[in-house]
Design an enzyme around this catalytic site. Structure first.
Site, PDB file in Angstrom:
ATOM      1  N   ASP A  97     -19.476  -5.386 -10.977  1.00 52.28           N
ATOM      2  CA  ASP A  97     -19.384  -5.380 -12.439  1.00 52.28           C
ATOM      3  C   ASP A  97     -20.644  -4.847 -13.103  1.00 52.28           C
ATOM      4  O   ASP A  97     -21.208  -5.478 -14.015  1.00 52.28           O
ATOM      5  CB  ASP A  97     -19.089  -6.796 -12.960  1.00 52.28           C
ATOM      6  N   GLU A 122      -9.157  -5.343 -18.481  1.00 51.01           N
ATOM      7  CA  GLU A 122     -10.400  -6.111 -18.539  1.00 51.01           C
ATOM      8  C   GLU A 122     -11.586  -5.165 -18.592  1.00 51.01           C
ATOM      9  O   GLU A 122     -11.438  -3.954 -18.705  1.00 51.01           O
ATOM     10  CB  GLU A 122     -10.499  -7.039 -17.321  1.00 51.01           C
TER      11      GLU A 122
END
Length: 523
Positions: free
Chosen positions: A36, A191
């Site tokens: 991420d 997301e």
């Protein structure tokens, strides 16, 4: 202003092929469990932050001058007052995807502590210290993003995809959340939203398809931060699903414009090995890809193990030393612990030049085991340590979570190889050893990609005792697939380190080094 980003100016210092040792750089640019990624540039410097899940300290922060070579400079959440991870919190919960931005002379980092909520910290120096967290009760959902418009209004966008205006000074939401474009109709898990003002448009980039093999990056653009957004006709702009490429699960990306005006994408991916379905053991790693612009839309270049170098000179960073002798006053920020690291249970000062650990929980099964480890960052590597067991029992472990770990443990005059595989815990091998000081060793050996069969393991782990002359007495060789995400589930990767299982144990040094591995031609 053109709706397409302007052509990049020539670099201030043009690179030549001789500036780089090769005409390509190696992906991943940050290896091991560093998922991420979120990146920002300040002048000629780049800063990047990653997820950390159940590990403390949380949110590793990196610095680079060339987007290829990265050095960890700290952790954004490095104090118990900033980060509480309870024993009840399952592995792969904890701290989810951060967004790192620089605005108005400060660094801003927003992230989610699952079970607690979203929080915001700031710093003038990304190496720290970072502020105490500001909680964001009006921001619900994971993967929060921050963006400011020309009027200084702050917008927070979360997975789903929804957006709310935010007062970053107080943490208070302004108004009610609104729904935005949420990617391809029917695609799961929209997301990782990131919002950018580029040229005449606001661009909303998201991940979709889930963070497994179906992972992808899609993008839309609109006239304002809250849209309306039109999707890129070429979506997804990046995915490796359904391919044989050696890098899979590509997604959760962040855009950055380099100092020369060129554009780049930092993203996560995995390197599965072995037979089918393929097992990735290092976790989700950070990769780099070039970006060009066509008709106002980003076009992502190849994400490959070897990628063409950028048009500027390299700026290498020092390689971490193989050995940590524990002579410093504090641990390097690369060292992490499971959920917490209470001061009463560890010390660098109690015995000078040694790391002292006191047991809390009798094994790696315990959610608050006293463990100090570092991410495995190479497909083949070796880890070693010298342990003093005069006052306790402990060892050297390769951990994925409480239910999936291997360790070589010393104490009470013997060493044992232990394995926890889901609901099964077993002692694989044991051996009596003289004395209280023992050298423990784990070798991780990646399998040869050319030696493929449908059930081939990704790697094998050899655990045993090393003698003063370097001889390695292997007590057990174990299949590495059981310490993989495909078997264990979750979002993390392997962490290798030292732990205490009873009493007090001390470690004189810890070595970690890559070793040669078999390779095959990149697909």
């Amino acid at each position: 202003m053109s709706s397409t980003p302007q052509p990049a100016p020539a670099p201030a210092v043009a690179a030549t092929a001789s500036d780089w040792p090769d005409e390509t750089f190696a992906n991943p640019v940050i290896a091991g469990f560093h998922p991420d990624p979120s990146v920002c540039r300040v002048g000629d410097d780049y800063y990047l932050a990653c997820s950390s899940f159940e590990y403390f300290p949380g949110v590793p922060v990196f610095h680079s001058r060339d987007l290829v070579h990265w050095e960890q400079i700290g952790n954004a959440l490095d104090r118990p007052s900033q980060l509480v991870l309870t024993a009840e919190m399952p592995s792969s919960a904890g701290v989810y995807a951060p967004t790192l931005r620089h605005h108005d002379g400060r660094f801003w980092l927003i992230t989610t502590n699952v079970g607690v909520g979203n929080l915001l910290v700031t710093a003038t120096d990304p190496a720290g210290p970072w502020s105490e967290p500001t909680l964001l009760p009006g921001v619900t959902g994971i993967d929060p993003d921050l963006a400011w418009d020309e009027q200084g209004r702050c917008f927070c966008t979360v997975a789903g995809v929804a957006q709310v205006r935010l007062d970053p000074a107080t943490g208070q939401a302004i108004g009610e959340p609104i729904r935005l474009w949420s990617g391809t109709p029917g695609a799961q898990a929209p997301e990782a939203p990131h919002l950018y003002r580029i040229g005449d448009y606001w661009y909303l980039m998201i991940a979709e398809g889930g963070t497994e093999r179906g992972h992808a990056v899609s993008i839309a653009r609109g006239p304002a931060p809250d849209g309306p957004f039109e999707p890129c006709p070429a979506n997804p702009i990046l995915t490796h699903r359904g391919t044989h490429r050696p890098i899979q699960n590509t997604g959760h990306a962040d855009l950055v414009q380099a100092a020369d005006g060129s554009w780049w994408l930092l993203l996560l991916g995995v390197r599965p090995r072995g037979g089918t379905p393929g097992w990735h053991v290092l976790g989700r790693e950070t990769f780099l890809a070039p970006v060009t612009w066509v008709d106002g839309w980003p076009v992502v270049g190849e994400v490959a193990p070897a990628t063409a170098v950028p048009p500027w000179p390299p700026s290498p960073v020092p390689e971490p030393p193989v050995r940590d002798d524990f002579d410093a006053e504090r641990l390097h920020p690369r060292w992490v612990s499971v959920r917490s690291r209470p001061a009463a249970y560890w010390s660098l000062a109690e015995r000078s030049g040694w790391l002292t650990l006191r047991a809390r929980g009798d094994s790696l099964d315990h959610p608050e085991v006293i463990f100090v480890g570092r991410r495995q960052q190479h497909l083949s590597c070796r880890a070693r340590t010298l342990i003093d067991t005069a006052d306790g029992r402990g060892g050297l472990a390769v951990r994925l979570d409480e239910r999936h770990h291997y360790e070589i443990e010393a104490g009470d005059g013997q060493v044992s190889v232990l394995a926890r595989l889901g609901s099964v815990r077993t002692t694989v091998a044991s051996k009596a050893v003289p004395g209280k000081e023992v050298r423990l060793r784990v070798d991780v050996l990646a399998t040869d990609p050319a030696d493929w069969n449908p059930c081939k393991e990704p790697d094998r782990l050899r655990l045993g005792v090393e003698y003063a002359d370097g001889a390695f007495d292997v007590l057990a060789e174990l299949d590495g697939r059981y310490l993989s995400t495909e078997v264990a589930g979750g979002f993390t990767g392997r962490v290798i380190g030292m732990y205490a299982a009873a009493g007090t144990v001390r470690f004189d040094w810890f070595d970690y080094e890559p070793t040669a591995e078999p390779t095959a031609e990149a697909a």
